[in-house]
Design a protein around this motif. Structure first.
Motif, short mmCIF file in Angstrom:
data_model
loop_
_atom_site.label_atom_id
_atom_site.label_comp_id
_atom_site.label_asym_id
_atom_site.label_seq_id
_atom_site.Cartn_x
_atom_site.Cartn_y
_atom_site.Cartn_z
N ASP A 188 -8.78 16.08 -1.84
CA ASP A 188 -8.34 14.68 -1.88
C ASP A 188 -7.33 14.69 -3.35
OD1 ASP A 188 -9.02 11.94 -1.78
OD2 ASP A 188 -10.38 11.82 -3.52
N GLU A 189 -6.15 14.29 -2.64
CA GLU A 189 -5.19 14.10 -3.43
C GLU A 189 -4.58 12.44 -3.16
OE1 GLU A 189 -3.88 16.47 -5.46
OE2 GLU A 189 -5.13 17.79 -4.57
N PRO A 190 -3.79 11.96 -4.51
CA PRO A 190 -3.61 10.68 -4.51
C PRO A 190 -2.75 10.23 -3.36
CG PRO A 190 -2.96 11.80 -6.30
CD PRO A 190 -3.61 12.80 -5.67
N GLU A 191 -1.66 10.91 -2.64
CA GLU A 191 -0.89 10.85 -1.54
C GLU A 191 -1.80 10.90 -0.26
OE1 GLU A 191 -0.17 15.44 -2.38
OE2 GLU A 191 -0.69 13.64 -3.50
N MET A 192 -3.09 10.91 0.00
CA MET A 192 -3.77 11.08 1.06
C MET A 192 -4.99 10.09 1.10
SD MET A 192 -5.53 14.98 1.07
CE MET A 192 -3.87 15.82 1.15
N THR A 193 -5.11 9.76 2.33
CA THR A 193 -6.52 9.07 2.53
C THR A 193 -7.06 9.50 3.88
OG1 THR A 193 -7.67 6.87 2.69
CG2 THR A 193 -5.55 6.98 3.67
N SER A 236 -11.46 1.60 7.03
CA SER A 236 -9.98 1.67 6.07
C SER A 236 -10.27 2.34 5.13
CB SER A 236 -9.82 0.13 5.84
OG SER A 236 -9.79 -0.94 7.36
N GLY A 237 -8.90 2.71 4.89
CA GLY A 237 -8.47 3.36 3.37
C GLY A 237 -7.16 3.11 3.06
N GLU A 238 -6.73 3.50 1.69
CA GLU A 238 -5.66 3.04 1.09
C GLU A 238 -4.98 4.04 0.17
OE1 GLU A 238 -6.70 0.54 -2.89
OE2 GLU A 238 -6.84 -0.56 -0.89
N ILE A 239 -3.65 4.00 0.05
CA ILE A 239 -3.04 4.83 -0.88
C ILE A 239 -2.28 3.83 -1.69
CG2 ILE A 239 -0.99 6.71 -1.29
CD1 ILE A 239 -1.95 7.80 1.57
N VAL A 240 -2.24 4.07 -3.13
CA VAL A 240 -1.36 3.20 -4.04
C VAL A 240 -0.45 4.09 -4.46
CG1 VAL A 240 -1.36 2.04 -5.99
CG2 VAL A 240 -3.23 1.44 -4.49
N TRP A 241 0.79 3.95 -3.98
CA TRP A 241 2.07 4.86 -4.58
C TRP A 241 3.26 4.26 -5.11
CZ3 TRP A 241 1.05 9.86 -4.42
CH2 TRP A 241 2.18 10.84 -4.84
N ASN A 242 3.90 4.86 -6.02
CA ASN A 242 5.03 4.30 -6.75
C ASN A 242 6.18 5.26 -6.02
OD1 ASN A 242 7.09 4.99 -9.01
ND2 ASN A 242 6.40 2.75 -9.06
N PHE A 243 7.05 4.72 -5.11
CA PHE A 243 8.11 5.32 -4.70
C PHE A 243 9.26 5.54 -5.45
CE2 PHE A 243 5.26 3.94 -1.39
CZ PHE A 243 5.13 5.16 -0.63
N ASN A 244 9.29 6.19 -6.48
CA ASN A 244 10.46 6.06 -7.38
C ASN A 244 11.64 7.09 -7.17
OD1 ASN A 244 8.98 8.84 -8.03
ND2 ASN A 244 8.68 8.24 -10.07
N ARG A 245 11.53 7.96 -5.79
CA ARG A 245 12.59 8.52 -5.44
C ARG A 245 13.07 8.02 -4.04
NH1 ARG A 245 11.66 10.77 -9.99
NH2 ARG A 245 11.49 12.91 -10.30
N PRO A 246 14.60 7.88 -3.87
CA PRO A 246 15.07 7.56 -2.70
C PRO A 246 15.15 8.66 -1.83
CG PRO A 246 16.85 7.79 -4.13
CD PRO A 246 15.45 8.03 -5.07
N GLY A 247 15.16 8.11 -0.41
CA GLY A 247 15.09 9.03 0.64
C GLY A 247 14.41 8.81 1.65
N GLU A 248 14.30 9.82 2.81
CA GLU A 248 13.49 9.82 3.85
C GLU A 248 12.68 10.89 3.95
OE1 GLU A 248 15.92 7.56 7.57
OE2 GLU A 248 14.41 8.84 7.77
N PHE A 249 11.17 10.53 3.96
CA PHE A 249 10.18 11.14 3.79
C PHE A 249 9.05 10.98 5.10
CE2 PHE A 249 11.58 9.92 -0.34
CZ PHE A 249 11.91 11.15 -0.81
N ASP A 250 8.00 11.57 5.15
CA ASP A 250 7.24 11.23 6.36
C ASP A 250 5.76 11.11 5.82
OD1 ASP A 250 9.01 12.19 8.40
OD2 ASP A 250 9.17 14.12 7.12
#
Length: 170
Positions: A117-122, A129-143
């Motif tokens: 269980d990591e903060p980048e997964m639900t 329903s589930g949720e992830i709260v994330w701070n996108f502090n790096r620009p770029g294309e991710f998946d």
């Protein structure tokens, strides 16, 4: 004596099947009451719920697709990704990149009962329903992807574009 061995073997088989079924129904470990470990990733860091600037709804279905399959956020933005599973089987949403997903998906195929269980997964049960709260502090294309065995391989992936601050000013 043979009956006792047969009964023991049957009991072990039932317990093993129940464990596999439990993973399918319950998903990965979910420790929502535990403190979130914030670790900088190439795609950002776990965000604070109080800092959420926007909520993005994402649907997951048993046709192995996310809707929308492309999400755009701004560098520095803290976002709540709210994920709804309208399917009949367990799904998950994991933020990352292809190299990480390939490695994780291979591990899941070898160890389908693996708990994490990591903060980048639900992990989301059918109809939930589930949720992830994330701070996108790096620009770029991710998946983002569902790494339940077979789902990623069937194409259950999406793209996250984090617009650099420079792009936002145009």
């Amino acid at each position: 004596m043979k009956y006792t061995k047969w009964l023991s073997a049957l009991s072990l088989a039932v317990l093993a099947a129940a464990g596999a079924q439990a993973h399918e129904n319950a998903g990965h470990a979910a420790r929502h009451d535990a403190p979130v470990v914030k670790e900088q990733k190439p795609w950002g860091i776990a965000g604070d719920r109080k800092a959420v600037q926007r909520t993005i709804d994402i649907a997951m279905t048993d046709d192995m697709r996310f809707t929308p399959a492309r999400v755009e956020v701004r560098e520095g933005e803290t976002v709540r990704l709210r994920v709804r599973n309208s399917g009949q089987v367990l799904h998950e949403l994991v933020i990352g990149n292809k190299a990480q997903f390939d490695e994780h998906a291979a591990m899941m195929m070898k160890h389908p009962g693996m708990e994490h269980d990591e903060p980048e997964m639900t992990h989301v049960k059918p109809g939930a329903s589930g949720e992830i709260v994330w701070n996108f502090n790096r620009p770029g294309e991710f998946d983002f992807a569902c790494l339940i065995p077979g789902h990623y391989q069937a194409g259950m992936v999406g793209t996250l574009k984090v617009m650099a601050r420079k792009e936002q000013q145009r």
